[in-house]
Each structure stands twice: as C-alpha cells, then as structure tokens.
Motif scaffolding. Structure first.
Motif, PDB file in Angstrom:
ATOM      1  N   ARG A  94      21.918  61.421  86.693  1.00  0.00           N
ATOM      2  CA  ARG A  94      22.504  60.079  86.636  1.00  0.00           C
ATOM      3  C   ARG A  94      21.615  59.079  85.897  1.00  0.00           C
ATOM      4  O   ARG A  94      22.023  57.946  85.669  1.00  0.00           O
ATOM      5  N   TRP A  95      20.408  59.458  85.547  1.00  0.00           N
ATOM      6  CA  TRP A  95      19.494  58.543  84.858  1.00  0.00           C
ATOM      7  C   TRP A  95      19.942  58.333  83.424  1.00  0.00           C
ATOM      8  O   TRP A  95      20.599  59.189  82.831  1.00  0.00           O
ATOM      9  N   LEU A  96      19.564  57.197  82.849  1.00  0.00           N
ATOM     10  CA  LEU A  96      19.897  56.888  81.461  1.00  0.00           C
ATOM     11  C   LEU A  96      19.096  57.763  80.517  1.00  0.00           C
ATOM     12  O   LEU A  96      17.927  58.053  80.754  1.00  0.00           O
ATOM     13  N   CYS A  97      19.722  58.164  79.413  1.00  0.00           N
ATOM     14  CA  CYS A  97      19.029  58.913  78.364  1.00  0.00           C
ATOM     15  C   CYS A  97      18.691  57.956  77.231  1.00  0.00           C
ATOM     16  O   CYS A  97      19.540  57.185  76.796  1.00  0.00           O
ATOM     17  N   ILE A  98      17.467  58.029  76.767  1.00  0.00           N
ATOM     18  CA  ILE A  98      17.042  57.192  75.640  1.00  0.00           C
ATOM     19  C   ILE A  98      16.404  58.086  74.592  1.00  0.00           C
ATOM     20  O   ILE A  98      15.409  58.768  74.863  1.00  0.00           O
ATOM     21  N   ILE A 131      16.392  52.990  68.875  1.00  0.00           N
ATOM     22  CA  ILE A 131      15.645  51.774  68.547  1.00  0.00           C
ATOM     23  C   ILE A 131      14.888  51.908  67.233  1.00  0.00           C
ATOM     24  O   ILE A 131      13.940  51.177  66.986  1.00  0.00           O
ATOM     25  N   ASN A 132      15.308  52.831  66.377  1.00  0.00           N
ATOM     26  CA  ASN A 132      14.644  53.071  65.099  1.00  0.00           C
ATOM     27  C   ASN A 132      15.250  52.176  64.020  1.00  0.00           C
ATOM     28  O   ASN A 132      16.428  52.282  63.703  1.00  0.00           O
ATOM     29  N   SER A 133      14.433  51.299  63.443  1.00  0.00           N
ATOM     30  CA  SER A 133      14.941  50.365  62.432  1.00  0.00           C
ATOM     31  C   SER A 133      15.299  51.058  61.122  1.00  0.00           C
ATOM     32  O   SER A 133      16.006  50.499  60.302  1.00  0.00           O
ATOM     33  N   LYS A 134      14.835  52.281  60.937  1.00  0.00           N
ATOM     34  CA  LYS A 134      15.146  53.026  59.715  1.00  0.00           C
ATOM     35  C   LYS A 134      16.505  53.714  59.794  1.00  0.00           C
ATOM     36  O   LYS A 134      16.986  54.253  58.802  1.00  0.00           O
ATOM     37  N   LYS A 135      17.129  53.717  60.952  1.00  0.00           N
ATOM     38  CA  LYS A 135      18.427  54.358  61.150  1.00  0.00           C
ATOM     39  C   LYS A 135      19.540  53.325  61.022  1.00  0.00           C
ATOM     40  O   LYS A 135      19.334  52.137  61.208  1.00  0.00           O
ATOM     41  N   THR A 136      20.737  53.801  60.720  1.00  0.00           N
ATOM     42  CA  THR A 136      21.922  52.946  60.678  1.00  0.00           C
ATOM     43  C   THR A 136      22.656  53.092  62.010  1.00  0.00           C
ATOM     44  O   THR A 136      22.307  53.939  62.834  1.00  0.00           O
ATOM     45  N   TYR A 137      23.675  52.275  62.204  1.00  0.00           N
ATOM     46  CA  TYR A 137      24.485  52.423  63.415  1.00  0.00           C
ATOM     47  C   TYR A 137      25.120  53.810  63.454  1.00  0.00           C
ATOM     48  O   TYR A 137      25.223  54.433  64.507  1.00  0.00           O
ATOM     49  N   ALA A 138      25.557  54.314  62.315  1.00  0.00           N
ATOM     50  CA  ALA A 138      26.177  55.637  62.250  1.00  0.00           C
ATOM     51  C   ALA A 138      25.186  56.742  62.597  1.00  0.00           C
ATOM     52  O   ALA A 138      25.573  57.793  63.109  1.00  0.00           O
ATOM     53  N   ASN A 145      10.332  53.841  63.225  1.00  0.00           N
ATOM     54  CA  ASN A 145      10.003  55.212  63.640  1.00  0.00           C
ATOM     55  C   ASN A 145       9.287  55.315  64.986  1.00  0.00           C
ATOM     56  O   ASN A 145       8.142  55.765  65.067  1.00  0.00           O
ATOM     57  N   PRO A 146       9.946  54.923  66.078  1.00  0.00           N
ATOM     58  CA  PRO A 146       9.320  55.094  67.394  1.00  0.00           C
ATOM     59  C   PRO A 146       9.311  56.570  67.783  1.00  0.00           C
ATOM     60  O   PRO A 146      10.116  57.357  67.290  1.00  0.00           O
ATOM     61  N   THR A 147       8.406  56.930  68.660  1.00  0.00           N
ATOM     62  CA  THR A 147       8.350  58.305  69.147  1.00  0.00           C
ATOM     63  C   THR A 147       8.697  58.328  70.632  1.00  0.00           C
ATOM     64  O   THR A 147       8.653  57.301  71.322  1.00  0.00           O
ATOM     65  N   CYS A 148       9.004  59.510  71.100  1.00  0.00           N
ATOM     66  CA  CYS A 148       9.322  59.697  72.515  1.00  0.00           C
ATOM     67  C   CYS A 148       8.106  59.352  73.379  1.00  0.00           C
ATOM     68  O   CYS A 148       8.236  58.777  74.454  1.00  0.00           O
ATOM     69  N   GLN A 149       6.931  59.665  72.877  1.00  0.00           N
ATOM     70  CA  GLN A 149       5.682  59.380  73.592  1.00  0.00           C
ATOM     71  C   GLN A 149       5.483  57.874  73.768  1.00  0.00           C
ATOM     72  O   GLN A 149       5.078  57.406  74.834  1.00  0.00           O
ATOM     73  N   ASP A 165      14.449  70.154  61.985  1.00  0.00           N
ATOM     74  CA  ASP A 165      13.219  70.932  62.115  1.00  0.00           C
ATOM     75  C   ASP A 165      12.005  70.097  62.484  1.00  0.00           C
ATOM     76  O   ASP A 165      11.000  70.630  62.921  1.00  0.00           O
ATOM     77  N   SER A 166      12.071  68.787  62.293  1.00  0.00           N
ATOM     78  CA  SER A 166      10.905  67.934  62.509  1.00  0.00           C
ATOM     79  C   SER A 166      10.605  67.760  63.997  1.00  0.00           C
ATOM     80  O   SER A 166      11.488  67.477  64.803  1.00  0.00           O
ATOM     81  N   VAL A 167       9.348  67.930  64.352  1.00  0.00           N
ATOM     82  CA  VAL A 167       8.915  67.766  65.739  1.00  0.00           C
ATOM     83  C   VAL A 167       8.783  66.279  66.075  1.00  0.00           C
ATOM     84  O   VAL A 167       8.886  65.886  67.233  1.00  0.00           O
ATOM     85  N   VAL A 168       8.614  65.433  65.061  1.00  0.00           N
ATOM     86  CA  VAL A 168       8.422  63.999  65.264  1.00  0.00           C
ATOM     87  C   VAL A 168       9.626  63.372  65.950  1.00  0.00           C
ATOM     88  O   VAL A 168       9.493  62.494  66.801  1.00  0.00           O
ATOM     89  N   PHE A 169      10.821  63.824  65.625  1.00  0.00           N
ATOM     90  CA  PHE A 169      12.040  63.207  66.147  1.00  0.00           C
ATOM     91  C   PHE A 169      12.540  63.859  67.428  1.00  0.00           C
ATOM     92  O   PHE A 169      13.581  63.499  67.940  1.00  0.00           O
ATOM     93  N   ARG A 170      11.823  64.829  67.944  1.00  0.00           N
ATOM     94  CA  ARG A 170      12.238  65.507  69.174  1.00  0.00           C
ATOM     95  C   ARG A 170      11.890  64.663  70.395  1.00  0.00           C
ATOM     96  O   ARG A 170      10.928  63.918  70.390  1.00  0.00           O
ATOM     97  N   GLY A 171      12.666  64.836  71.431  1.00  0.00           N
ATOM     98  CA  GLY A 171      12.348  64.210  72.702  1.00  0.00           C
ATOM     99  C   GLY A 171      13.429  63.255  73.175  1.00  0.00           C
ATOM    100  O   GLY A 171      14.133  62.635  72.386  1.00  0.00           O
ATOM    101  N   ARG A 172      13.567  63.215  74.471  1.00  0.00           N
ATOM    102  CA  ARG A 172      14.503  62.314  75.125  1.00  0.00           C
ATOM    103  C   ARG A 172      13.836  61.860  76.406  1.00  0.00           C
ATOM    104  O   ARG A 172      13.195  62.646  77.103  1.00  0.00           O
ATOM    105  N   VAL A 173      13.987  60.581  76.709  1.00  0.00           N
ATOM    106  CA  VAL A 173      13.407  60.028  77.932  1.00  0.00           C
ATOM    107  C   VAL A 173      14.555  59.643  78.854  1.00  0.00           C
ATOM    108  O   VAL A 173      15.518  58.998  78.439  1.00  0.00           O
TER     109      VAL A 173
END
Length: 143
Positions: free
Chosen positions: A15-19, A24-31, A44-48, A75-83
């Motif tokens: 039931r917890w929120l997924c983030i 919150i990445n300014s380099k991404k678009t809404y899509a 480019n925020p990270t999960c950490q 394939d990039s490890v930088v973009f992996r992760g969910r909080v």
C-alpha cells in the motif's frame, strides 16, 4: 467489485507509494514519466538520493531494485531503483502531516536533493573543472 488492496493495511508495503527517479527528473518529459513542472525538478536524481532525503525526513521507506517501465535505457544501472514510502497509518491518518499527498512528497524530495552533501560536492568539483579548462584556453604563447 472490491479493491485489490481492500484487505491490506496502510502499513503493508503493497500500500506504500512508489517513487521512481524519473518522476522528478528535469531531463524527462511528461510522456517519459516526469510528474512535476520542470522548474520544480532535479537533474538526474538517483534512487539513493531519494532514499537519503526520505530517511532524513524520518519516513518509513523501502528500496527495491526495479526499473521504471517508461525508461528508455533499460541496461543502465543509474536509472534502476524504486523507493516505497508509507504515507498513511493503519487508521487512515497521515503518517507525517507535512506530506498530505504524493505531489507534496515529490515536491519535498525535489527541493531537498540539491541540498545533499553528495550533490553539492559533485557540483563544486564540476565547476572547478570547468574553470580550470577555461583558464587553459586563455593562455597566450610567449615568443
């Protein structure tokens, strides 16, 4: 028809929120998955970093090794992760009154990440490198 989570408590991780960092990445678009306005987001925020900010806010969190479905670079490890974050108590009251909704939480995270020591030290190093490279270009040759 009952909800899938009808028998789950707010304290259960399901039931917890997924983030995802893409929210919150300014380099991404809404899509591509950004959820806030570009001027409220972080580059480019990270999960950490998200975990560090939420941990400092004394929230119950959980980190999972998941990949956002809209992520182009699979394939990039930088973009992996969910909080995952607990927003409410079992009785339905807010866990932390400061965060009334998912958007409040995302705005807080995006505003707090630039204040992290890891962000400020890496930005100082990159600005020093750019200053040094510009000084190298300004030297004149002596004859």
């Amino acid at each position: 028809m009952a909800s899938y989570y009808a028998d789950k408590n707010y304290s259960d991780r399901e039931r917890w929120l997924c983030i995802y960092p893409a929210y919150i990445n300014s380099k991404k678009t809404y899509a591509e998955g950004r959820r806030l306005k570009k001027d409220q987001c972080v580059e480019n925020p990270t999960c950490q970093e998200i975990r560090d900010v939420l941990d400092a806010a004394a929230l119950h969190i959980g980190v999972e090794n998941k990949l956002y479905s809209r992520e182009q670079n699979k394939d990039s490890v930088v973009f992996r992760g969910r909080v995952r974050v607990q927003l409410k108590n079992d009785d339905g009251t807010l866990y932390n009154p400061k965060f009334g909704s998912r958007k409040d939480l995302l705005v807080y995270i995006a505003s707090s990440i630039p204040k992290l020591k890891s962000r400020s030290s890496s930005q100082a190093k990159s600005s020093e490198a750019s200053v040094q490279s510009s000084k190298k270009g300004n030297k004149k040759k002596k004859k």
